[in-house]
Scaffold this active site. Structure first.
Site, PDB file in Angstrom:
ATOM      1  N   SER A 210       0.858  -1.154   0.041  1.00 28.54           N
ATOM      2  CA  SER A 210       0.008  -0.132  -0.055  1.00 28.54           C
ATOM      3  C   SER A 210       0.985   1.259  -0.025  1.00 28.54           C
ATOM      4  O   SER A 210       1.635   1.322  -0.772  1.00 28.54           O
ATOM      5  CB  SER A 210      -0.911   0.044   1.254  1.00 28.54           C
ATOM      6  OG  SER A 210      -2.156   1.013   1.171  1.00 28.54           O
TER       7      SER A 210
ATOM      8  N   HIS B 216      -7.411  -5.981  -0.156  1.00 27.25           N
ATOM      9  CA  HIS B 216      -6.051  -5.047  -0.151  1.00 27.25           C
ATOM     10  C   HIS B 216      -5.276  -5.819   1.099  1.00 27.25           C
ATOM     11  O   HIS B 216      -3.874  -5.694   0.562  1.00 27.25           O
ATOM     12  CB  HIS B 216      -6.696  -3.880   0.510  1.00 27.25           C
ATOM     13  CG  HIS B 216      -5.423  -2.608   0.483  1.00 27.25           C
ATOM     14  ND1 HIS B 216      -4.928  -2.256  -0.679  1.00 27.25           N
ATOM     15  CD2 HIS B 216      -5.001  -2.033   1.544  1.00 27.25           C
ATOM     16  CE1 HIS B 216      -4.194  -1.452  -0.364  1.00 27.25           C
ATOM     17  NE2 HIS B 216      -3.992  -1.091   1.174  1.00 27.25           N
TER      18      HIS B 216
ATOM     19  N   ASP C 165      -9.658  -5.489  -4.599  1.00 24.20           N
ATOM     20  CA  ASP C 165      -9.026  -4.475  -3.763  1.00 24.20           C
ATOM     21  C   ASP C 165     -10.111  -3.291  -3.689  1.00 24.20           C
ATOM     22  O   ASP C 165     -10.044  -2.512  -4.617  1.00 24.20           O
ATOM     23  CB  ASP C 165      -7.525  -4.175  -4.079  1.00 24.20           C
ATOM     24  CG  ASP C 165      -6.939  -3.193  -3.151  1.00 24.20           C
ATOM     25  OD1 ASP C 165      -7.656  -2.382  -2.458  1.00 24.20           O
ATOM     26  OD2 ASP C 165      -5.856  -3.169  -2.979  1.00 24.20           O
TER      27      ASP C 165
END
Length: 273
Positions: free
Chosen positions: A95, A253, A224
């Site tokens: 991320s 995610h 995601d």
């Protein structure tokens, strides 16, 4: 506790474990190095040296209120790499950590990076704009700012549902995983987390992706809900000179946690290739 005092006085908490080829993991917003536990133990058991750290303002690092940018995060990582004398490092970022990794490799690695991995990562740029018309509207990030400022305790728990795909029909919801996310989030400083939203949503890493020539693995879940794959991995892979893309149908995610067996296997294959 192991800490490094950076040039600006910020203290960075880090874990340096094992011996062997070096892997360095960079966590996502608003978490800590603990988010990599499933990867840390896997690679330690296979003879790797594993380095993780809590980003400034996050986890057990100093809760300073300044310089929460991708640029600064990458610079901090560089200080830690140099302090530990690491070479031929494979950098793995999830991320926001993926943004940190690609900026570090492009600008600060100075030949110390061997490969890189971007998992569910933010590059090239998340926010919608004239040059990124299919990006995420700024109102989404404004809402994250509002919730972080005014409702952080509840928001951090609620966010775990889309983060791990626990809002999907038939999801195997694990309250312990949710509580661990919440625990990590509330360990960090609210100012760092608030300012970090701008960092992960508005930093344009297009030129960094174009400039990097070491092998880069891009891994992204097709479901995601936090960093949509179409605006991230599918664009990043087109910009990389030496990239490989793996997408995962139905994965969320937070797949390094919920789908760690699959992710770890693919990571190991790339690392050893």
């Amino acid at each position: 506790m192991s800490t490094l005092k950076l040039k600006d006085g910020t203290e960075i908490f880090y874990k340096d474990q094992g011996q062997g080829p070096v892997l360095m993991f960079h966590h996502g917003w608003p978490l800590s190095s603990d988010d990599w536990d499933a990867q840390v133990i896997f690679f330690l058991q296979r003879g790797y040296r594993v380095v993780t750290h809590d980003r400034r303002g996050h986890g057990r690092s100093s809760q300073n209120i300044y310089n929460h940018t991708i640029e600064q995060y990458a610079s901090d990582a560089a200080e830690l790499v140099e302090f530990l004398g690491l070479k031929d490092v494979i950098h793995i970022g999830h991320s926001t950590g993926g943004g940190e990794v690609i900026r570090y490799v492009n600008k600060y690695a100075n030949g110390r990076a061997k490969k890189a991995v971007l998992i569910s990562a933010i590059p090239p740029v998340m926010v919608k704009s004239e040059t990124n018309p299919d990006g995420v509207p700024i109102e989404v990030f404004d809402n994250i700012r509002d919730q972080t400022m005014n409702n952080r305790n509840q928001f951090y728990y609620d966010l775990t549902f889309p983060f791990y795909g626990y809002n999907r029909e038939g999801a195997n919801i694990k309250d312990g995983i949710q509580r661990n996310w919440w625990r990590q989030g509330l360990m960090g400083g609210i100012v760092a987390h608030y300012d970090g939203i701008k960092a992960f949503s508005e930093t344009d890493l297009t030129e960094d992706l174009k400039a990097v020539d070491i092998p880069v693995l891009v891994m992204h879940g097709e479901d995601d809900q936090i960093v949509p794959i179409a605006n991230a991995a599918l664009k990043s892979i087109k910009l990389l000179k030496n990239g490989k893309l793996i997408t995962y149908p139905g994965f969320p995610h937070g797949m390094p946690t919920t789908e760690h067996e699959t992710i770890n296997k693919d990571l190991l294959e790339f690392i050893e290739s």
